[in-house]
Design a protein around this motif. Structure first.
Motif, PDB file in Angstrom:
ATOM      1  N   LEU A  44      31.857  62.024  63.711  1.00 50.83           N
ATOM      2  CA  LEU A  44      31.178  62.317  65.151  1.00 50.83           C
ATOM      3  C   LEU A  44      31.810  63.679  65.844  1.00 50.83           C
ATOM      4  N   THR A  45      33.065  63.855  65.538  1.00 50.56           N
ATOM      5  CA  THR A  45      33.812  65.128  66.006  1.00 50.56           C
ATOM      6  C   THR A  45      32.960  66.142  65.953  1.00 50.56           C
ATOM      7  N   HIS A  46      32.276  66.541  64.886  1.00 50.32           N
ATOM      8  CA  HIS A  46      31.402  67.730  64.573  1.00 50.32           C
ATOM      9  C   HIS A  46      30.362  67.791  65.417  1.00 50.32           C
ATOM     10  N   TYR A  47      29.823  66.946  66.124  1.00 48.17           N
ATOM     11  CA  TYR A  47      28.755  66.798  66.970  1.00 48.17           C
ATOM     12  C   TYR A  47      28.915  66.901  68.532  1.00 48.17           C
ATOM     13  N   ILE A  48      30.336  67.239  68.814  1.00 48.43           N
ATOM     14  CA  ILE A  48      30.763  67.246  70.274  1.00 48.43           C
ATOM     15  C   ILE A  48      31.152  68.858  70.623  1.00 48.43           C
ATOM     16  N   HIS A  49      30.472  69.465  71.404  1.00 50.10           N
ATOM     17  CA  HIS A  49      30.791  70.651  72.135  1.00 50.10           C
ATOM     18  C   HIS A  49      31.689  70.578  73.397  1.00 50.10           C
ATOM     19  N   ALA A  50      32.826  70.995  73.394  1.00 51.87           N
ATOM     20  CA  ALA A  50      33.550  70.822  74.548  1.00 51.87           C
ATOM     21  C   ALA A  50      34.290  71.845  75.058  1.00 51.87           C
ATOM     22  N   GLY A  51      34.289  72.069  76.485  1.00 52.05           N
ATOM     23  CA  GLY A  51      34.972  73.184  76.868  1.00 52.05           C
ATOM     24  C   GLY A  51      35.202  72.852  78.542  1.00 52.05           C
ATOM     25  N   ALA A  52      35.310  74.001  79.286  1.00 49.79           N
ATOM     26  CA  ALA A  52      35.653  73.847  80.614  1.00 49.79           C
ATOM     27  C   ALA A  52      35.631  75.132  81.248  1.00 49.79           C
ATOM     28  N   VAL A  53      35.221  75.193  82.758  1.00 50.58           N
ATOM     29  CA  VAL A  53      35.200  76.253  83.667  1.00 50.58           C
ATOM     30  C   VAL A  53      36.599  76.224  84.377  1.00 50.58           C
ATOM     31  N   LEU A  54      37.375  77.426  84.022  1.00 55.88           N
ATOM     32  CA  LEU A  54      38.658  77.523  84.396  1.00 55.88           C
ATOM     33  C   LEU A  54      38.858  78.759  85.778  1.00 55.88           C
ATOM     34  N   GLY A  55      39.609  78.264  86.429  1.00 56.92           N
ATOM     35  CA  GLY A  55      39.832  79.249  87.609  1.00 56.92           C
ATOM     36  C   GLY A  55      41.006  80.171  86.968  1.00 56.92           C
ATOM     37  N   SER A  56      41.781  79.856  86.008  1.00 56.13           N
ATOM     38  CA  SER A  56      42.748  80.757  85.476  1.00 56.13           C
ATOM     39  C   SER A  56      43.014  80.357  83.962  1.00 56.13           C
ATOM     40  N   VAL A  57      43.237  81.368  83.279  1.00 55.33           N
ATOM     41  CA  VAL A  57      43.729  81.145  81.949  1.00 55.33           C
ATOM     42  C   VAL A  57      44.960  81.657  81.303  1.00 55.33           C
ATOM     43  N   ALA A  58      45.757  81.939  82.467  1.00 53.99           N
ATOM     44  CA  ALA A  58      47.263  82.357  82.353  1.00 53.99           C
ATOM     45  C   ALA A  58      48.102  81.198  81.397  1.00 53.99           C
ATOM     46  N   ARG A  59      47.818  80.092  81.744  1.00 52.09           N
ATOM     47  CA  ARG A  59      48.699  78.976  80.837  1.00 52.09           C
ATOM     48  C   ARG A  59      47.802  78.458  79.950  1.00 52.09           C
ATOM     49  N   LEU A  60      46.600  78.851  79.444  1.00 52.81           N
ATOM     50  CA  LEU A  60      45.803  78.409  78.245  1.00 52.81           C
ATOM     51  C   LEU A  60      46.352  78.723  76.983  1.00 52.81           C
ATOM     52  N   ASP A  61      46.826  77.724  76.374  1.00 52.13           N
ATOM     53  CA  ASP A  61      47.241  77.887  75.040  1.00 52.13           C
ATOM     54  C   ASP A  61      46.353  77.077  73.991  1.00 52.13           C
ATOM     55  N   ARG A  62      45.268  76.650  74.248  1.00 52.44           N
ATOM     56  CA  ARG A  62      44.496  76.006  73.230  1.00 52.44           C
ATOM     57  C   ARG A  62      43.337  77.056  72.714  1.00 52.44           C
ATOM     58  N   VAL A  63      43.053  77.924  73.160  1.00 51.24           N
ATOM     59  CA  VAL A  63      41.942  78.904  72.871  1.00 51.24           C
ATOM     60  C   VAL A  63      42.791  80.190  73.016  1.00 51.24           C
ATOM     61  N   PRO A  64      42.446  81.173  71.985  1.00 51.35           N
ATOM     62  CA  PRO A  64      42.925  82.383  72.021  1.00 51.35           C
ATOM     63  C   PRO A  64      42.501  83.190  73.162  1.00 51.35           C
ATOM     64  N   VAL A  65      43.577  84.076  73.998  1.00 52.02           N
ATOM     65  CA  VAL A  65      43.169  84.415  75.208  1.00 52.02           C
ATOM     66  C   VAL A  65      43.716  85.967  75.187  1.00 52.02           C
ATOM     67  N   GLY A  66      42.834  87.201  75.078  1.00 49.08           N
ATOM     68  CA  GLY A  66      43.291  88.457  74.957  1.00 49.08           C
ATOM     69  C   GLY A  66      43.862  88.860  76.231  1.00 49.08           C
ATOM     70  N   LEU A  67      44.376  90.113  76.067  1.00 52.95           N
ATOM     71  CA  LEU A  67      45.093  90.727  77.463  1.00 52.95           C
ATOM     72  C   LEU A  67      44.353  91.125  78.732  1.00 52.95           C
ATOM     73  N   LYS A  68      43.088  91.256  78.263  1.00 50.64           N
ATOM     74  CA  LYS A  68      42.032  91.780  79.145  1.00 50.64           C
ATOM     75  C   LYS A  68      41.696  90.579  80.085  1.00 50.64           C
ATOM     76  N   ALA A  69      41.525  89.381  79.376  1.00 48.13           N
ATOM     77  CA  ALA A  69      41.195  88.016  80.006  1.00 48.13           C
ATOM     78  C   ALA A  69      42.497  87.679  80.756  1.00 48.13           C
ATOM     79  N   HIS A  70      43.701  87.753  80.266  1.00 48.42           N
ATOM     80  CA  HIS A  70      44.761  87.556  80.911  1.00 48.42           C
ATOM     81  C   HIS A  70      44.919  88.315  82.570  1.00 48.42           C
ATOM     82  N   ALA A  71      44.727  89.542  82.328  1.00 46.19           N
ATOM     83  CA  ALA A  71      44.796  90.420  83.575  1.00 46.19           C
ATOM     84  C   ALA A  71      43.594  90.190  84.441  1.00 46.19           C
ATOM     85  N   LYS A  72      42.314  89.722  84.230  1.00 44.06           N
ATOM     86  CA  LYS A  72      41.489  89.478  85.038  1.00 44.06           C
ATOM     87  C   LYS A  72      41.460  87.918  85.629  1.00 44.06           C
ATOM     88  N   SER A  73      42.561  87.307  84.977  1.00 46.06           N
ATOM     89  CA  SER A  73      42.747  85.917  85.380  1.00 46.06           C
ATOM     90  C   SER A  73      43.685  86.004  86.638  1.00 46.06           C
TER      91      SER A  73
END
Length: 269
Positions: free
Chosen positions: A108-137
């Motif tokens: 059943l895990t395969h049928y779940i799409h999970a995410g979030a709206v974040l105000g910052s990705v500076a400390r996000l380590d669960r999803v790859p975050v590029g330098l550009k996104a870090h700067a915009k954060s």
């Protein structure tokens, strides 16, 4: 996090609180009582909880010398994990064997799409975050749409922002943290053709998992018990060669045994 029952047949959840802080004897008594009453126990645990919780669970399983305890820690954000746990509670009311029910979690895990709206990705380590996104954060007012499962995605929310969602009909659940945004309900849910939208409390582990308390967590899921049951029963079942329990997949969720490797035969002649 134990979500409210989806229907009248949903089995109640048992929440094991403060496992890394309460006396070991107390935890042993609680888990043993569950086994004595139900026969088998499936423990669904977030990987965002303190490491001491996982150690305590393995200690309890070892001390009880029981192969009737399945420890399940799927790679899902907290809200998605809560939804999965509720789906297993729904299926627990059906005529599924303990091994098949516990194995259903992986399916059943395969049928779940999970995410979030974040105000910052500076400390996000669960999803790859590029330098550009870090700067915009660091730009005031920036918000990001992130998918952690099944495939990582990250976009800065704007007029053209899109995220790839499920290609089948599903409901959407959202849980609001310390962030103001209507993007999920006004934009993402319609884009994903969500059949409906519900709200829940934010899980306690969400801020730790996503690296910020300024978030709105969401996930899509299949709510109907009949659909879940059909998915599970349509998959080929096997028997664990070690403990003899019925399973789905190549690893037993109770004893962790895998199928034996076929012996290689030396050609003759």
């Amino acid at each position: 996090m134990a979500l409210p029952a989806q229907d009248e047949r949903t089995v109640p959840a048992v929440v094991l609180k403060d496992l890394d802080r309460q006396p070991l004897e107390q935890t042993l008594d609680a888990v043993k009582a569950l086994i004595d009453h139900h026969g088998h126990v499936v423990v669904v645990c977030s990987d965002a909880v303190p490491s001491g919780v996982e150690r305590r669970l393995h200690t309890v399983r070892s001390l009880l010398e029981s192969d009737r305890i399945a420890l399940f820690r799927p790679d899902l954000p907290p809200l998605g994990l809560a939804v999965l746990a509720r789906q297993l509670r729904q299926l627990a009311s059906c005529d599924l064997s303990p091994g098949v029910l516990a194995s259903a979690g992986r399916l059943l895990t395969h049928y779940i799409h999970a995410g979030a709206v974040l105000g910052s990705v500076a400390r996000l380590d669960r999803v790859p975050v590029g330098l550009k996104a870090h700067a915009k954060s660091w730009v005031p007012g920036s918000q990001f749409g992130v998918i952690a499962h099944p495939e990582p995605q990250l976009v800065r929310i704007g007029p053209e922002a899109t995220l790839t969602g499920p290609d089948f009909g599903s409901w959407m659940l959202l849980a609001k943290g310390q962030l103001q945004s209507d993007w999920v309900g006004s934009t993402l849910a319609p884009a994903w053709n969500a059949l409906g939208l519900r709200e829940a409390d934010l899980p306690a582990e969400s801020a730790t998992w996503w690296g910020t308390g300024k978030l709105i967590e969401f996930c899509t899921y299949l709510p109907e018990l009949s659909v879940l049951y059909q998915l599970v029963t349509s998959v080929r079942q096997g028997v664990c060669h070690w403990c003899g329990i019925d399973v789905i997949g190549d690893r037993c969720v109770f004893c962790s045994a895998t199928p034996p490797v076929p012996e290689s035969r030396t050609p003759t002649g």
